[in-house]
Design a protein around this motif. Structure first.
Motif, PDB file in Angstrom:
ATOM      1  N   GLU A   1      14.072   8.856  -1.765  1.00 38.95           N
ATOM      2  CA  GLU A   1      13.578   8.099  -0.605  1.00 38.95           C
ATOM      3  C   GLU A   1      14.702   7.641   0.316  1.00 38.95           C
ATOM      4  OE1 GLU A   1      10.510   7.801   0.232  1.00 38.95           O
ATOM      5  OE2 GLU A   1       9.618   8.601  -1.594  1.00 38.95           O
TER       6      GLU A   1
ATOM      7  N   GLU B   1      17.120  -2.830  -1.310  1.00 40.49           N
ATOM      8  CA  GLU B   1      16.771  -3.226   0.059  1.00 40.49           C
ATOM      9  C   GLU B   1      17.854  -4.144   0.598  1.00 40.49           C
ATOM     10  OE1 GLU B   1      14.276  -1.835   1.391  1.00 40.49           O
ATOM     11  OE2 GLU B   1      12.838  -1.348  -0.210  1.00 40.49           O
TER      12      GLU B   1
ATOM     13  N   ARG C   1       8.155  -8.818   2.224  1.00 39.97           N
ATOM     14  CA  ARG C   1       7.432  -7.662   1.692  1.00 39.97           C
ATOM     15  C   ARG C   1       8.249  -6.782   0.768  1.00 39.97           C
ATOM     16  NH1 ARG C   1       4.867  -5.404   7.335  1.00 39.97           N
ATOM     17  NH2 ARG C   1       3.676  -7.281   7.786  1.00 39.97           N
ATOM     18  N   HIS C   2       9.519  -7.075   0.619  1.00 38.65           N
ATOM     19  CA  HIS C   2      10.382  -6.186  -0.167  1.00 38.65           C
ATOM     20  C   HIS C   2      10.954  -6.871  -1.397  1.00 38.65           C
ATOM     21  CE1 HIS C   2      10.376  -4.034   3.716  1.00 38.65           C
ATOM     22  NE2 HIS C   2      10.499  -2.963   2.961  1.00 38.65           N
TER      23      HIS C   2
ATOM     24  N   TYR D   1      10.001  -3.282  -8.070  1.00 39.74           N
ATOM     25  CA  TYR D   1       8.562  -3.485  -7.896  1.00 39.74           C
ATOM     26  C   TYR D   1       7.801  -2.462  -8.719  1.00 39.74           C
ATOM     27  CZ  TYR D   1       8.301   0.524  -4.601  1.00 39.74           C
ATOM     28  OH  TYR D   1       8.339   1.769  -4.031  1.00 39.74           O
TER      29      TYR D   1
ATOM     30  N   HIS E   1       5.082   0.396  -9.095  1.00 40.03           N
ATOM     31  CA  HIS E   1       4.682   1.462  -8.199  1.00 40.03           C
ATOM     32  C   HIS E   1       3.579   2.264  -8.887  1.00 40.03           C
ATOM     33  CE1 HIS E   1       6.888   4.360  -5.153  1.00 40.03           C
ATOM     34  NE2 HIS E   1       5.659   4.100  -4.781  1.00 40.03           N
TER      35      HIS E   1
ATOM     36  N   ILE F   1       0.858  -0.538   2.421  1.00 36.48           N
ATOM     37  CA  ILE F   1       0.604  -0.676   0.984  1.00 36.48           C
ATOM     38  C   ILE F   1       0.625   0.670   0.265  1.00 36.48           C
ATOM     39  CG2 ILE F   1      -0.488  -2.924   0.788  1.00 36.48           C
ATOM     40  CD1 ILE F   1      -3.193  -1.662   1.260  1.00 36.48           C
TER      41      ILE F   1
ATOM     42  N   GLY G   1       2.151   4.838   0.738  1.00 30.40           N
ATOM     43  CA  GLY G   1       2.834   5.896   1.480  1.00 30.40           C
ATOM     44  C   GLY G   1       2.474   7.220   0.810  1.00 30.40           C
TER      45      GLY G   1
ATOM     46  N   GLY H   1       2.181   6.824  -3.225  1.00 30.58           N
ATOM     47  CA  GLY H   1       2.691   5.678  -3.975  1.00 30.58           C
ATOM     48  C   GLY H   1       2.123   4.406  -3.383  1.00 30.58           C
ATOM     49  N   LEU H   2       1.625   3.561  -4.263  1.00 27.36           N
ATOM     50  CA  LEU H   2       1.064   2.276  -3.833  1.00 27.36           C
ATOM     51  C   LEU H   2       1.929   1.164  -4.407  1.00 27.36           C
ATOM     52  CD1 LEU H   2      -2.614   1.108  -4.040  1.00 27.36           C
ATOM     53  CD2 LEU H   2      -0.910  -0.031  -5.463  1.00 27.36           C
ATOM     54  N   GLY H   3       2.339   0.240  -3.548  1.00 27.42           N
ATOM     55  CA  GLY H   3       3.157  -0.888  -4.000  1.00 27.42           C
ATOM     56  C   GLY H   3       2.242  -1.944  -4.597  1.00 27.42           C
TER      57      GLY H   3
ATOM     58  N   ARG I   1       2.542  -5.473  -3.272  1.00 28.39           N
ATOM     59  CA  ARG I   1       2.017  -5.624  -1.894  1.00 28.39           C
ATOM     60  C   ARG I   1       0.504  -5.805  -1.935  1.00 28.39           C
ATOM     61  NH1 ARG I   1       5.534  -2.145   2.169  1.00 28.39           N
ATOM     62  NH2 ARG I   1       7.561  -2.938   1.499  1.00 28.39           N
TER      63      ARG I   1
ATOM     64  N   ILE J   1       5.820 -11.811  -1.101  1.00 28.49           N
ATOM     65  CA  ILE J   1       5.653 -10.858  -2.206  1.00 28.49           C
ATOM     66  C   ILE J   1       6.290 -11.388  -3.499  1.00 28.49           C
ATOM     67  CG2 ILE J   1       7.743  -9.498  -1.752  1.00 28.49           C
ATOM     68  CD1 ILE J   1       6.008  -6.975  -2.298  1.00 28.49           C
TER      69      ILE J   1
HETATM   70  P1  ATP Z   1       8.668   0.088   3.813  1.00 28.50           P
HETATM   71  O1  ATP Z   1       8.768   0.852   5.083  1.00 28.50           O
HETATM   72  O2  ATP Z   1       7.691  -1.051   3.874  1.00 28.50           O
HETATM   73  O3  ATP Z   1       9.994  -0.298   3.238  1.00 28.50           O
HETATM   74  P2  ATP Z   1       8.606   2.558   2.437  1.00 28.50           P
HETATM   75  O4  ATP Z   1       8.207   3.508   3.495  1.00 28.50           O
HETATM   76  O5  ATP Z   1      10.025   2.432   2.081  1.00 28.50           O
HETATM   77  O6  ATP Z   1       8.010   1.106   2.759  1.00 28.50           O
HETATM   78  P3  ATP Z   1       7.509   4.233   0.360  1.00 28.50           P
HETATM   79  O7  ATP Z   1       8.811   4.859   0.082  1.00 28.50           O
HETATM   80  O8  ATP Z   1       6.463   5.032   1.041  1.00 28.50           O
HETATM   81  O9  ATP Z   1       7.727   2.861   1.135  1.00 28.50           O
HETATM   82  O10 ATP Z   1       6.948   3.632  -1.018  1.00 28.50           O
HETATM   83  C1  ATP Z   1       5.571   3.647  -1.368  1.00 28.50           C
HETATM   84  C2  ATP Z   1       4.994   2.244  -1.411  1.00 28.50           C
HETATM   85  O11 ATP Z   1       5.775   1.392  -2.230  1.00 28.50           O
HETATM   86  C3  ATP Z   1       4.973   1.538  -0.076  1.00 28.50           C
HETATM   87  O12 ATP Z   1       3.825   1.889   0.656  1.00 28.50           O
HETATM   88  C4  ATP Z   1       4.949   0.088  -0.458  1.00 28.50           C
HETATM   89  O13 ATP Z   1       3.627  -0.306  -0.767  1.00 28.50           O
HETATM   90  C5  ATP Z   1       5.746   0.064  -1.730  1.00 28.50           C
HETATM   91  N1  ATP Z   1       7.122  -0.402  -1.507  1.00 28.50           N
HETATM   92  C6  ATP Z   1       8.136   0.303  -0.957  1.00 28.50           C
HETATM   93  N2  ATP Z   1       9.285  -0.406  -0.966  1.00 28.50           N
HETATM   94  C7  ATP Z   1       8.968  -1.579  -1.566  1.00 28.50           C
HETATM   95  C8  ATP Z   1       9.731  -2.739  -1.900  1.00 28.50           C
HETATM   96  N3  ATP Z   1      11.029  -2.815  -1.638  1.00 28.50           N
HETATM   97  N4  ATP Z   1       9.111  -3.766  -2.521  1.00 28.50           N
HETATM   98  C9  ATP Z   1       7.801  -3.700  -2.806  1.00 28.50           C
HETATM   99  N5  ATP Z   1       7.021  -2.630  -2.523  1.00 28.50           N
HETATM  100  C10 ATP Z   1       7.602  -1.578  -1.910  1.00 28.50           C
END
Ligand code: ATP
Ligand code: MG
Length: 433
Positions: free
Chosen positions: A165, A210, A216-217, A221, A223, A357, A359, A402-404, A407, A418
Protein backbone atom coordinates in the motif's frame (compact mmCIF):
# COMPACT_ATOMS: atom_id res chain seq x y z
CA UNK A 1 -22.74 -18.35 50.66
CA UNK A 2 -24.85 -21.28 49.72
CA UNK A 3 -26.17 -20.57 46.28
CA UNK A 4 -24.61 -20.73 42.84
CA UNK A 5 -23.50 -17.37 41.47
CA UNK A 6 -25.55 -15.87 38.68
CA UNK A 7 -25.05 -12.67 36.71
CA UNK A 8 -26.71 -9.41 37.67
CA UNK A 9 -28.79 -9.58 34.50
CA UNK A 10 -29.94 -13.12 35.29
CA UNK A 11 -30.84 -12.00 38.80
CA UNK A 12 -32.91 -9.11 37.45
CA UNK A 13 -34.61 -11.42 34.95
CA UNK A 14 -35.51 -13.65 37.90
CA UNK A 15 -36.76 -10.53 39.70
CA UNK A 16 -37.38 -11.97 43.18
CA UNK A 17 -36.03 -14.38 45.75
CA UNK A 18 -32.53 -15.04 47.00
CA UNK A 19 -29.51 -14.73 44.71
CA UNK A 20 -25.71 -14.76 44.93
CA UNK A 21 -23.84 -12.26 42.81
CA UNK A 22 -20.24 -11.23 42.32
CA UNK A 23 -18.70 -8.19 40.77
CA UNK A 24 -17.10 -4.83 41.44
CA UNK A 25 -18.16 -1.75 43.36
CA UNK A 26 -19.30 0.83 40.86
CA UNK A 27 -20.43 3.42 43.42
CA UNK A 28 -20.76 3.47 47.19
CA UNK A 29 -22.23 5.72 49.85
CA UNK A 30 -23.62 5.20 53.29
CA UNK A 31 -24.07 6.00 56.92
CA UNK A 32 -23.23 4.32 60.17
CA UNK A 33 -26.19 1.97 59.78
CA UNK A 34 -26.81 1.60 56.06
CA UNK A 35 -24.52 1.25 53.10
CA UNK A 36 -25.51 1.47 49.44
CA UNK A 37 -23.33 -0.20 46.86
CA UNK A 38 -23.92 -0.25 43.14
CA UNK A 39 -22.48 -3.59 42.06
CA UNK A 40 -21.24 -4.03 38.49
CA UNK A 41 -20.54 -7.14 36.48
CA UNK A 42 -20.17 -7.62 32.73
CA UNK A 43 -23.94 -7.79 32.29
CA UNK A 44 -25.39 -4.87 34.26
CA UNK A 45 -25.38 -2.96 37.56
CA UNK A 46 -27.63 -3.29 40.61
CA UNK A 47 -28.07 -1.31 43.78
CA UNK A 48 -27.32 -3.32 46.92
CA UNK A 49 -28.38 -2.26 50.43
CA UNK A 50 -26.34 -3.43 53.38
CA UNK A 51 -27.74 -2.75 56.83
CA UNK A 52 -25.79 -3.21 60.03
CA UNK A 53 -28.85 -4.83 61.59
CA UNK A 54 -28.98 -7.55 58.87
CA UNK A 55 -25.31 -8.45 58.42
CA UNK A 56 -23.90 -7.76 61.89
CA UNK A 57 -21.09 -5.46 63.04
CA UNK A 58 -18.16 -7.42 61.58
CA UNK A 59 -19.50 -7.74 58.04
CA UNK A 60 -20.71 -4.16 58.15
CA UNK A 61 -17.22 -3.00 59.08
CA UNK A 62 -15.85 -4.94 56.10
CA UNK A 63 -18.43 -3.39 53.79
CA UNK A 64 -17.56 0.03 55.14
CA UNK A 65 -13.98 -0.36 53.88
CA UNK A 66 -15.06 -0.94 50.31
CA UNK A 67 -13.94 1.63 47.79
CA UNK A 68 -14.91 1.93 44.16
CA UNK A 69 -13.71 -1.10 42.12
CA UNK A 70 -13.27 -3.45 45.08
CA UNK A 71 -14.44 -6.94 44.18
CA UNK A 72 -16.92 -8.91 46.25
CA UNK A 73 -19.38 -11.74 46.50
CA UNK A 74 -22.81 -10.85 47.75
CA UNK A 75 -25.84 -12.86 48.82
CA UNK A 76 -29.28 -11.39 49.36
CA UNK A 77 -32.86 -10.95 48.29
CA UNK A 78 -33.64 -9.17 45.07
CA UNK A 79 -36.74 -6.97 44.76
CA UNK A 80 -38.21 -4.69 42.15
CA UNK A 81 -37.68 -1.06 43.13
CA UNK A 82 -38.69 1.77 40.85
CA UNK A 83 -36.36 4.19 42.61
CA UNK A 84 -33.23 2.07 42.08
CA UNK A 85 -31.07 3.08 39.08
CA UNK A 86 -31.66 -0.18 37.20
CA UNK A 87 -35.10 -0.97 38.62
CA UNK A 88 -34.06 -3.60 41.19
CA UNK A 89 -32.50 -3.60 44.62
CA UNK A 90 -30.65 -6.33 46.45
CA UNK A 91 -31.11 -6.58 50.24
CA UNK A 92 -27.83 -8.05 51.37
CA UNK A 93 -27.76 -10.91 53.85
CA UNK A 94 -24.12 -11.85 53.55
CA UNK A 95 -21.06 -10.58 51.75
CA UNK A 96 -17.49 -11.59 51.17
CA UNK A 97 -14.84 -9.07 50.14
CA UNK A 98 -12.57 -10.67 47.53
CA UNK A 99 -10.20 -7.84 46.59
CA UNK A 100 -9.94 -4.40 48.18
CA UNK A 101 -9.34 -1.43 45.92
CA UNK A 102 -7.07 1.56 46.24
CA UNK A 103 -8.53 4.92 45.42
CA UNK A 104 -9.52 4.40 41.76
CA UNK A 105 -7.74 6.90 39.47
CA UNK A 106 -10.45 7.19 36.79
CA UNK A 107 -12.85 10.04 37.56
CA UNK A 108 -15.23 11.96 35.34
CA UNK A 109 -13.81 15.02 33.64
CA UNK A 110 -10.19 13.87 33.40
CA UNK A 111 -8.09 14.77 30.37
CA UNK A 112 -7.86 12.65 27.24
CA UNK A 113 -4.16 12.13 27.96
CA UNK A 114 -4.82 10.85 31.47
CA UNK A 115 -7.55 8.51 30.24
CA UNK A 116 -5.23 7.12 27.56
CA UNK A 117 -2.44 6.62 30.12
CA UNK A 118 -4.91 4.64 32.21
CA UNK A 119 -6.53 2.71 29.42
CA UNK A 120 -6.20 -0.56 31.35
CA UNK A 121 -8.53 0.88 34.01
CA UNK A 122 -10.73 2.90 31.67
CA UNK A 123 -11.81 -0.40 30.08
CA UNK A 124 -14.17 -0.87 33.04
CA UNK A 125 -16.16 2.31 32.34
CA UNK A 126 -19.71 1.91 31.09
CA UNK A 127 -18.99 3.53 27.72
CA UNK A 128 -15.94 1.38 27.07
CA UNK A 129 -17.85 -1.73 28.09
CA UNK A 130 -20.67 -0.78 25.69
CA UNK A 131 -18.18 -0.19 22.86
CA UNK A 132 -16.38 -3.47 23.59
CA UNK A 133 -19.66 -5.39 23.43
CA UNK A 134 -20.54 -3.77 20.10
CA UNK A 135 -17.01 -4.47 18.88
CA UNK A 136 -17.51 -8.12 19.75
CA UNK A 137 -20.81 -8.20 17.84
CA UNK A 138 -19.16 -6.58 14.80
CA UNK A 139 -16.29 -9.08 14.68
CA UNK A 140 -18.83 -11.90 14.96
CA UNK A 141 -21.04 -10.37 12.26
CA UNK A 142 -18.12 -10.18 9.83
CA UNK A 143 -17.35 -13.86 10.32
CA UNK A 144 -21.03 -14.78 10.08
CA UNK A 145 -21.51 -12.82 6.87
CA UNK A 146 -18.55 -14.21 4.97
CA UNK A 147 -19.15 -17.78 6.11
CA UNK A 148 -22.82 -17.57 5.12
CA UNK A 149 -21.70 -16.33 1.69
CA UNK A 150 -19.47 -19.37 1.23
CA UNK A 151 -16.06 -17.81 1.99
CA UNK A 152 -13.25 -19.73 3.66
CA UNK A 153 -11.34 -18.05 6.47
CA UNK A 154 -7.69 -17.87 5.49
CA UNK A 155 -4.61 -16.40 7.21
CA UNK A 156 -1.65 -14.51 5.76
CA UNK A 157 1.75 -13.68 7.31
CA UNK A 158 2.29 -10.52 9.35
CA UNK A 159 6.04 -10.41 8.57
CA UNK A 160 6.30 -9.55 4.89
CA UNK A 161 9.26 -8.83 2.65
CA UNK A 162 7.65 -6.09 0.53
CA UNK A 163 5.15 -3.23 0.52
CA UNK A 164 1.69 -3.26 -0.96
CA UNK A 165 0.00 0.00 0.00
CA UNK A 166 2.94 2.35 -0.49
CA UNK A 167 6.38 2.44 1.11
CA UNK A 168 5.72 5.55 3.18
CA UNK A 169 3.60 3.76 5.80
CA UNK A 170 5.75 0.66 6.25
CA UNK A 171 6.91 -0.47 9.67
CA UNK A 172 10.31 -2.01 9.28
CA UNK A 173 11.50 -4.73 11.67
CA UNK A 174 14.87 -6.28 12.16
CA UNK A 175 14.43 -9.91 11.11
CA UNK A 176 17.69 -11.60 12.09
CA UNK A 177 19.56 -8.68 10.60
CA UNK A 178 17.40 -8.35 7.48
CA UNK A 179 14.60 -5.85 6.94
CA UNK A 180 11.03 -7.11 6.89
CA UNK A 181 7.80 -5.18 7.25
CA UNK A 182 4.64 -5.59 9.28
CA UNK A 183 1.65 -6.38 7.06
CA UNK A 184 -0.21 -3.37 5.65
CA UNK A 185 -2.70 -5.78 4.15
CA UNK A 186 -3.04 -9.50 3.49
CA UNK A 187 -3.56 -8.92 -0.19
CA UNK A 188 -0.40 -10.14 -1.88
CA UNK A 189 -0.66 -13.37 0.12
CA UNK A 190 -4.40 -13.66 -0.40
CA UNK A 191 -4.30 -13.54 -4.18
CA UNK A 192 -2.26 -16.78 -4.43
CA UNK A 193 -4.88 -18.55 -2.27
CA UNK A 194 -7.89 -17.78 -4.47
CA UNK A 195 -6.49 -20.35 -6.89
CA UNK A 196 -7.02 -22.89 -4.13
CA UNK A 197 -10.09 -21.71 -2.23
CA UNK A 198 -11.70 -19.19 -4.66
CA UNK A 199 -13.50 -17.13 -1.99
CA UNK A 200 -11.56 -16.20 1.14
CA UNK A 201 -11.65 -13.69 3.97
CA UNK A 202 -9.74 -12.75 7.08
CA UNK A 203 -9.99 -10.48 10.09
CA UNK A 204 -6.46 -9.61 11.20
CA UNK A 205 -4.29 -6.71 12.33
CA UNK A 206 -2.77 -4.41 9.73
CA UNK A 207 0.02 -1.96 10.44
CA UNK A 208 0.53 1.47 8.91
CA UNK A 209 3.18 3.94 9.98
CA UNK A 210 0.79 6.87 9.54
CA UNK A 211 2.60 10.16 9.82
CA UNK A 212 -0.40 12.35 10.38
CA UNK A 213 -2.44 12.70 13.52
CA UNK A 214 -6.09 12.29 12.58
CA UNK A 215 -9.15 10.95 14.34
CA UNK A 216 -9.37 8.16 11.71
CA UNK A 217 -5.92 6.59 11.66
CA UNK A 218 -4.38 4.04 13.97
CA UNK A 219 -0.95 2.51 13.38
CA UNK A 220 -2.32 -0.92 14.30
CA UNK A 221 -5.87 -1.65 13.24
CA UNK A 222 -8.04 -4.66 12.51
CA UNK A 223 -8.62 -5.26 8.88
CA UNK A 224 -11.45 -7.40 7.50
CA UNK A 225 -10.39 -8.40 4.00
CA UNK A 226 -11.90 -10.58 1.28
CA UNK A 227 -10.61 -11.80 -2.04
CA UNK A 228 -12.54 -13.77 -4.66
CA UNK A 229 -11.78 -15.48 -7.95
CA UNK A 230 -14.03 -14.88 -10.97
CA UNK A 231 -15.71 -11.92 -9.30
CA UNK A 232 -17.16 -9.00 -11.25
CA UNK A 233 -16.87 -5.39 -10.20
CA UNK A 234 -20.57 -4.92 -9.36
CA UNK A 235 -20.62 -8.13 -7.31
CA UNK A 236 -17.64 -6.85 -5.35
CA UNK A 237 -19.65 -3.72 -4.54
CA UNK A 238 -22.61 -5.92 -3.54
CA UNK A 239 -20.44 -7.80 -1.05
CA UNK A 240 -19.24 -4.59 0.58
CA UNK A 241 -22.80 -3.33 0.85
CA UNK A 242 -24.07 -6.70 2.08
CA UNK A 243 -21.36 -6.87 4.74
CA UNK A 244 -22.04 -3.37 6.07
CA UNK A 245 -25.78 -4.01 6.20
CA UNK A 246 -25.20 -7.32 8.01
CA UNK A 247 -22.92 -5.63 10.55
CA UNK A 248 -25.36 -2.81 11.31
CA UNK A 249 -28.27 -5.25 11.49
CA UNK A 250 -26.54 -7.50 14.00
CA UNK A 251 -25.63 -4.53 16.20
CA UNK A 252 -29.20 -3.20 16.11
CA UNK A 253 -30.48 -6.69 16.94
CA UNK A 254 -28.10 -7.30 19.84
CA UNK A 255 -26.78 -4.06 21.26
CA UNK A 256 -29.60 -1.54 21.72
CA UNK A 257 -28.74 -1.10 25.41
CA UNK A 258 -25.09 -0.50 24.57
CA UNK A 259 -25.96 2.00 21.83
CA UNK A 260 -28.10 3.83 24.39
CA UNK A 261 -25.21 3.97 26.87
CA UNK A 262 -23.13 5.50 24.09
CA UNK A 263 -25.96 7.97 23.39
CA UNK A 264 -26.01 6.85 19.78
CA UNK A 265 -29.00 8.05 17.72
CA UNK A 266 -30.02 4.75 16.12
CA UNK A 267 -32.30 6.49 13.63
CA UNK A 268 -29.07 7.50 11.88
CA UNK A 269 -28.13 3.84 11.38
CA UNK A 270 -31.46 2.61 10.05
CA UNK A 271 -31.21 4.00 6.49
CA UNK A 272 -28.13 1.79 6.00
CA UNK A 273 -30.38 -1.24 6.45
CA UNK A 274 -33.32 0.08 4.53
CA UNK A 275 -31.86 1.76 1.43
CA UNK A 276 -29.51 0.72 -1.33
CA UNK A 277 -26.18 2.58 -1.12
CA UNK A 278 -25.75 5.24 -3.81
CA UNK A 279 -23.07 4.21 -6.32
CA UNK A 280 -21.27 6.82 -8.39
CA UNK A 281 -18.03 7.20 -10.27
CA UNK A 282 -15.28 9.46 -9.02
CA UNK A 283 -16.06 11.83 -11.91
CA UNK A 284 -19.74 11.91 -10.87
CA UNK A 285 -18.67 12.58 -7.29
CA UNK A 286 -16.63 15.60 -8.44
CA UNK A 287 -19.69 16.88 -10.31
CA UNK A 288 -21.94 16.40 -7.29
CA UNK A 289 -19.43 18.11 -4.99
CA UNK A 290 -19.32 21.00 -7.39
CA UNK A 291 -23.05 21.33 -7.91
CA UNK A 292 -24.28 20.62 -4.39
CA UNK A 293 -21.42 21.93 -2.28
CA UNK A 294 -19.61 24.42 -4.49
CA UNK A 295 -16.36 22.46 -4.14
CA UNK A 296 -13.94 22.35 -7.03
CA UNK A 297 -11.71 19.30 -7.12
CA UNK A 298 -9.31 19.04 -10.01
CA UNK A 299 -9.78 15.74 -11.86
CA UNK A 300 -6.98 13.41 -10.85
CA UNK A 301 -6.67 14.54 -7.24
CA UNK A 302 -7.62 12.04 -4.54
CA UNK A 303 -10.65 12.89 -2.43
CA UNK A 304 -9.42 14.43 0.80
CA UNK A 305 -11.11 14.26 4.17
CA UNK A 306 -13.00 17.49 3.59
CA UNK A 307 -14.40 16.24 0.29
CA UNK A 308 -15.31 12.83 1.70
CA UNK A 309 -17.02 14.57 4.62
CA UNK A 310 -18.97 16.86 2.32
CA UNK A 311 -20.08 13.91 0.22
CA UNK A 312 -21.16 12.02 3.35
CA UNK A 313 -23.36 14.96 4.34
CA UNK A 314 -25.39 14.56 1.17
CA UNK A 315 -26.52 10.99 2.00
CA UNK A 316 -27.78 9.04 5.00
CA UNK A 317 -26.21 5.71 4.01
CA UNK A 318 -22.67 4.80 3.01
CA UNK A 319 -21.78 5.88 -0.54
CA UNK A 320 -19.79 3.81 -3.04
CA UNK A 321 -17.40 5.83 -5.22
CA UNK A 322 -15.92 3.89 -8.15
CA UNK A 323 -13.44 4.44 -11.00
CA UNK A 324 -10.77 6.55 -9.34
CA UNK A 325 -7.84 8.03 -11.27
CA UNK A 326 -5.11 5.41 -11.57
CA UNK A 327 -2.39 7.69 -10.24
CA UNK A 328 -3.96 8.03 -6.76
CA UNK A 329 -4.51 4.31 -6.25
CA UNK A 330 -2.36 1.26 -5.48
CA UNK A 331 -0.33 -0.53 -8.17
CA UNK A 332 -2.51 -3.64 -8.28
CA UNK A 333 -5.81 -2.00 -9.29
CA UNK A 334 -7.09 -2.98 -12.71
CA UNK A 335 -7.27 -0.40 -15.47
CA UNK A 336 -10.68 0.27 -16.97
CA UNK A 337 -10.58 -1.28 -20.45
CA UNK A 338 -11.40 1.80 -22.52
CA UNK A 339 -9.94 4.37 -20.13
CA UNK A 340 -6.47 3.51 -18.78
CA UNK A 341 -6.36 6.69 -16.64
CA UNK A 342 -9.01 5.16 -14.42
CA UNK A 343 -9.06 1.99 -12.30
CA UNK A 344 -11.81 -0.44 -11.36
CA UNK A 345 -11.56 0.34 -7.69
CA UNK A 346 -13.98 1.79 -5.20
CA UNK A 347 -14.06 3.31 -1.75
CA UNK A 348 -17.07 3.14 0.52
CA UNK A 349 -17.52 6.43 2.35
CA UNK A 350 -19.40 6.20 5.66
CA UNK A 351 -22.13 8.66 6.63
CA UNK A 352 -21.69 11.39 9.26
CA UNK A 353 -18.06 12.24 8.53
CA UNK A 354 -16.64 8.80 9.34
CA UNK A 355 -14.66 8.72 6.11
CA UNK A 356 -13.51 5.80 4.02
CA UNK A 357 -14.50 2.49 5.60
CA UNK A 358 -13.79 0.14 2.67
CA UNK A 359 -11.16 0.23 -0.07
CA UNK A 360 -11.63 -2.22 -2.98
CA UNK A 361 -10.62 -3.14 -6.49
CA UNK A 362 -10.52 -5.59 -9.31
CA UNK A 363 -6.89 -6.72 -9.55
CA UNK A 364 -4.77 -6.00 -12.61
CA UNK A 365 -4.11 -9.25 -14.43
CA UNK A 366 -1.75 -7.89 -17.10
CA UNK A 367 1.67 -8.86 -15.74
CA UNK A 368 3.59 -6.25 -17.72
CA UNK A 369 1.37 -3.46 -16.42
CA UNK A 370 1.84 -4.65 -12.84
CA UNK A 371 5.60 -4.69 -13.27
CA UNK A 372 5.67 -1.26 -14.87
CA UNK A 373 3.61 0.28 -12.10
CA UNK A 374 5.88 -1.20 -9.44
CA UNK A 375 8.95 0.05 -11.29
CA UNK A 376 7.36 3.50 -11.51
CA UNK A 377 7.11 3.41 -7.71
CA UNK A 378 10.79 2.50 -7.45
CA UNK A 379 10.20 -1.06 -6.22
CA UNK A 380 12.59 -3.98 -6.58
CA UNK A 381 10.72 -6.53 -8.71
CA UNK A 382 12.67 -9.47 -7.24
CA UNK A 383 10.64 -9.26 -4.04
CA UNK A 384 7.43 -9.70 -6.03
CA UNK A 385 8.40 -12.80 -8.02
CA UNK A 386 6.10 -15.07 -6.03
CA UNK A 387 3.24 -12.64 -6.58
CA UNK A 388 3.85 -12.49 -10.33
CA UNK A 389 3.31 -16.25 -10.42
CA UNK A 390 -0.36 -15.60 -9.66
CA UNK A 391 -0.57 -14.17 -13.19
CA UNK A 392 1.35 -17.02 -14.84
CA UNK A 393 -0.53 -20.16 -13.91
CA UNK A 394 -4.18 -19.95 -14.80
CA UNK A 395 -4.83 -16.30 -13.94
CA UNK A 396 -8.51 -15.41 -13.55
CA UNK A 397 -10.42 -12.17 -13.06
CA UNK A 398 -10.48 -11.44 -9.36
CA UNK A 399 -10.87 -8.71 -6.81
CA UNK A 400 -11.25 -7.94 -3.16
CA UNK A 401 -11.63 -5.31 -0.48
CA UNK A 402 -10.44 -4.27 2.94
CA UNK A 403 -12.69 -2.88 5.63
CA UNK A 404 -11.25 -0.96 8.57
CA UNK A 405 -13.00 -2.55 11.54
CA UNK A 406 -12.32 0.32 13.95
CA UNK A 407 -13.61 2.85 11.41
CA UNK A 408 -16.85 0.87 11.24
CA UNK A 409 -17.02 0.57 15.03
CA UNK A 410 -16.44 4.34 15.39
CA UNK A 411 -19.26 5.04 12.95
CA UNK A 412 -21.74 2.51 14.38
CA UNK A 413 -21.05 3.69 17.95
CA UNK A 414 -20.93 7.38 16.99
CA UNK A 415 -17.45 7.89 18.51
CA UNK A 416 -15.47 11.11 18.07
CA UNK A 417 -12.12 9.38 17.73
CA UNK A 418 -11.05 6.03 16.32
CA UNK A 419 -8.88 5.56 19.42
CA UNK A 420 -12.04 4.80 21.37
CA UNK A 421 -12.95 1.93 19.04
CA UNK A 422 -10.09 -0.30 20.26
CA UNK A 423 -9.03 -1.24 23.80
CA UNK A 424 -5.37 -0.22 23.53
CA UNK A 425 -4.96 2.27 20.66
CA UNK A 426 -1.68 2.60 18.82
CA UNK A 427 -0.95 5.89 17.07
CA UNK A 428 2.12 7.92 16.18
CA UNK A 429 2.16 9.31 19.71
CA UNK A 430 0.71 6.42 21.69
CA UNK A 431 2.14 2.92 22.07
CA UNK A 432 1.59 2.24 25.76
CA UNK A 433 0.14 0.89 27.97
P1 ATP B 1 -7.03 6.44 4.12
O1 ATP B 1 -6.99 7.15 2.82
O2 ATP B 1 -8.20 6.81 4.98
O3 ATP B 1 -5.72 6.47 4.85
P2 ATP B 1 -6.38 4.06 2.73
O4 ATP B 1 -6.76 4.39 1.34
O5 ATP B 1 -4.98 4.17 3.14
O6 ATP B 1 -7.29 4.90 3.75
P3 ATP B 1 -6.77 1.23 2.30
O7 ATP B 1 -5.35 1.01 2.02
O8 ATP B 1 -7.75 1.16 1.18
O9 ATP B 1 -6.96 2.61 3.08
O10 ATP B 1 -7.20 0.24 3.48
C1 ATP B 1 -8.48 -0.39 3.54
C2 ATP B 1 -9.30 0.12 4.71
O11 ATP B 1 -8.57 0.04 5.92
C3 ATP B 1 -9.68 1.58 4.61
O12 ATP B 1 -10.84 1.74 3.84
C4 ATP B 1 -9.91 1.96 6.04
O13 ATP B 1 -11.22 1.58 6.43
C5 ATP B 1 -8.94 1.10 6.79
N1 ATP B 1 -7.73 1.85 7.18
C6 ATP B 1 -6.71 2.21 6.38
N2 ATP B 1 -5.73 2.83 7.07
C7 ATP B 1 -6.17 2.82 8.36
C8 ATP B 1 -5.60 3.29 9.58
N3 ATP B 1 -4.40 3.86 9.61
N4 ATP B 1 -6.29 3.13 10.73
C9 ATP B 1 -7.50 2.54 10.71
N5 ATP B 1 -8.09 2.06 9.60
C10 ATP B 1 -7.43 2.20 8.43
MG1 MG C 1 -4.00 5.50 4.27
Amino acid sequence: MIMEFISIQQAMDKGEGEVSLRGWVNRERGSNKLKFIVLRDSTNTIQCVISRADVGDDKFAEADKLQVEASLEIHGEIKKDERAPTGYELHVKDLNVVGLSDSFPIQPGQSREFMDDNRHLLLRSSKMVAMLKIRSTIFGAIHNYFRAEGFFEYQSPIFQSMQCEGGSTLFECNYYGKPVYLAQTWQLYAEPAIFALEKIYTVAPSFRAEKSKTSRHLTEYWHAEMEAAWIEFTKLQDYSEGLLKAVVKEVLDKNLTDLKILERDIEKLKPTLEKPFPRMTYSDALKILNEKAGMNVEWGKDLRTIEEDKLSELYDTPVIVTDYPKKVKAFYMKEVADNPDVVQGFDVIAPEHYGEIVGASQREDDLEKLKQRLLDQGENLDEYEFYFDTRKYGSVPHGGFGLGVERVIAWVCGLDNIKDAIPFPRTMLRWKP
